[in-house]
Write an enzyme that holds these catalytic residues in place. Structure first.
Site, PDB file in Angstrom:
ATOM      1  N   GLY A 123       0.838  -1.190   0.000  1.00 37.65           N
ATOM      2  CA  GLY A 123       0.000   0.000   0.000  1.00 37.65           C
ATOM      3  C   GLY A 123       0.871   1.237   0.000  1.00 37.65           C
ATOM      4  O   GLY A 123       2.017   1.204   0.458  1.00 37.65           O
TER       5      GLY A 123
ATOM      6  N   GLN B  60       3.282   9.962   1.081  1.00 33.90           N
ATOM      7  CA  GLN B  60       4.542   9.221   1.127  1.00 33.90           C
ATOM      8  C   GLN B  60       5.416   9.485  -0.095  1.00 33.90           C
ATOM      9  O   GLN B  60       6.603   9.156  -0.096  1.00 33.90           O
ATOM     10  CB  GLN B  60       4.287   7.713   1.235  1.00 33.90           C
ATOM     11  CG  GLN B  60       3.634   7.304   2.550  1.00 33.90           C
ATOM     12  CD  GLN B  60       3.449   5.797   2.612  1.00 33.90           C
ATOM     13  OE1 GLN B  60       2.462   5.275   2.123  1.00 33.90           O
ATOM     14  NE2 GLN B  60       4.407   5.092   3.194  1.00 33.90           N
TER      15      GLN B  60
ATOM     16  N   CYS C  74       5.655  -0.150   7.159  1.00 36.96           N
ATOM     17  CA  CYS C  74       5.346   1.035   6.360  1.00 36.96           C
ATOM     18  C   CYS C  74       6.596   1.445   5.597  1.00 36.96           C
ATOM     19  O   CYS C  74       7.687   1.465   6.168  1.00 36.96           O
ATOM     20  CB  CYS C  74       4.905   2.169   7.285  1.00 36.96           C
ATOM     21  SG  CYS C  74       4.491   3.693   6.419  1.00 36.96           S
ATOM     22  N   LEU C  75       6.452   1.753   4.302  1.00 35.44           N
ATOM     23  CA  LEU C  75       7.615   2.121   3.489  1.00 35.44           C
ATOM     24  C   LEU C  75       8.292   3.389   4.016  1.00 35.44           C
ATOM     25  O   LEU C  75       9.457   3.625   3.726  1.00 35.44           O
ATOM     26  CB  LEU C  75       7.196   2.317   2.027  1.00 35.44           C
ATOM     27  CG  LEU C  75       6.740   1.041   1.283  1.00 35.44           C
ATOM     28  CD1 LEU C  75       6.267   1.389  -0.120  1.00 35.44           C
ATOM     29  CD2 LEU C  75       7.856   0.011   1.240  1.00 35.44           C
TER      30      LEU C  75
ATOM     31  N   HIS D 237      -4.690   1.474   7.313  1.00 37.35           N
ATOM     32  CA  HIS D 237      -3.329   2.010   7.411  1.00 37.35           C
ATOM     33  C   HIS D 237      -3.130   3.169   6.422  1.00 37.35           C
ATOM     34  O   HIS D 237      -2.627   4.230   6.786  1.00 37.35           O
ATOM     35  CB  HIS D 237      -2.323   0.879   7.133  1.00 37.35           C
ATOM     36  CG  HIS D 237      -0.890   1.295   7.118  1.00 37.35           C
ATOM     37  ND1 HIS D 237       0.041   0.810   8.023  1.00 37.35           N
ATOM     38  CD2 HIS D 237      -0.208   2.146   6.305  1.00 37.35           C
ATOM     39  CE1 HIS D 237       1.224   1.360   7.757  1.00 37.35           C
ATOM     40  NE2 HIS D 237       1.114   2.173   6.709  1.00 37.35           N
ATOM     41  N   GLU D 238      -3.568   2.954   5.174  1.00 38.02           N
ATOM     42  CA  GLU D 238      -3.337   3.976   4.134  1.00 38.02           C
ATOM     43  C   GLU D 238      -4.231   5.209   4.329  1.00 38.02           C
ATOM     44  O   GLU D 238      -3.791   6.337   4.103  1.00 38.02           O
ATOM     45  CB  GLU D 238      -3.552   3.382   2.740  1.00 38.02           C
ATOM     46  CG  GLU D 238      -2.635   2.213   2.379  1.00 38.02           C
ATOM     47  CD  GLU D 238      -1.170   2.477   2.631  1.00 38.02           C
ATOM     48  OE1 GLU D 238      -0.726   3.637   2.530  1.00 38.02           O
ATOM     49  OE2 GLU D 238      -0.452   1.506   2.957  1.00 38.02           O
TER      50      GLU D 238
ATOM     51  N   HIS E  32      -2.810   7.602   6.720  1.00 36.45           N
ATOM     52  CA  HIS E  32      -1.764   8.451   6.140  1.00 36.45           C
ATOM     53  C   HIS E  32      -2.332   9.775   5.631  1.00 36.45           C
ATOM     54  O   HIS E  32      -1.674  10.814   5.680  1.00 36.45           O
ATOM     55  CB  HIS E  32      -1.099   7.751   4.940  1.00 36.45           C
ATOM     56  CG  HIS E  32       0.075   6.888   5.299  1.00 36.45           C
ATOM     57  ND1 HIS E  32       1.216   7.383   5.888  1.00 36.45           N
ATOM     58  CD2 HIS E  32       0.297   5.563   5.125  1.00 36.45           C
ATOM     59  CE1 HIS E  32       2.093   6.398   6.066  1.00 36.45           C
ATOM     60  NE2 HIS E  32       1.553   5.268   5.612  1.00 36.45           N
TER      61      HIS E  32
HETATM   62 NI    NI Z   1       2.418   3.350   5.578  1.00 29.27          NI
END
Ligand code: NI
Length: 175
Positions: A46, A51, A97-98, A139-140, A143
């Site tokens: 995701g 991000q 998470c990236l 989660h996304e 963000h």
């Molecule tokens: Ni993330």
């Protein structure tokens, strides 16, 4: 398609409240393609627009981001996604998470969510999600409001994780 620059914790762009998208055009679709490409290249399931430094309410995801079997992939693009219902039941899931490379932690999430969004073609959609897809969506969407999964952890666990992230980055620089 091009791979976009990833912004990592503690970059301020990850803490912004993102703006709603008002128009789905070819320029936006190009951005959606680039986001998805970036997500696959970085081995994520995701990715949210902040991000990659863009404070708009856009996420891409894939609950089966297989590298071996590309036809098994389930890419999704969601514009202005909104949780309109969630189950009472919650589950724990080990998330990463990236924007916080090489770290993971257990986070409590709703087991099921219903999400309203605009799709790649500008059409309104609704999805009832469970399992991994429900986790990724929560989660996304977090963000887009400047919330990271570490915000759901106890202070002690968060501090530990951030120390490990610091250590990972130091080792990474040396290598
Ligand atoms: Ni993330």
């Amino acid at each position: 398609m091009s791979v976009l620059k990833l912004y990592e914790y503690p970059d301020e762009v990850l803490r912004q409240k993102c703006e709603r998208v008002t128009k789905v055009d070819s320029e936006l679709r190009k951005f959606l393609d680039d986001m998805l490409e970036t997500m696959y290249v970085d081995k994520g399931c995701g990715l949210a627009a902040p991000q990659v430094g863009v404070t708009k309410r856009i996420i891409v995801l894939d609950s089966n981001p297989s590298d071996e079997d590309l036809s098994a992939r389930k890419p999704m693009h969601l514009i202005n996604p909104e949780i309109i219902w969630h189950s009472e039941e919650t589950v724990m899931f080990n998330e990463g998470c990236l924007s916080l490379p090489d770290q993971r932690a257990d986070v409590e999430r709703f087991e099921k969510v219903r999400v309203h969004y605009i799709d790649y073609n500008g059409n309104e959609q609704e999805i009832l999600a469970d399992d991994l897809l429900a986790i990724i969506l929560q989660h996304e969407i977090d963000h887009l409001d400047g919330v990271l999964y570490i915000d759901h952890l106890s202070r002690l666990k968060r501090t530990r994780l951030l120390k490990k992230l610091e250590k990972f980055r130091e080792d990474h620089e040396k290598a």
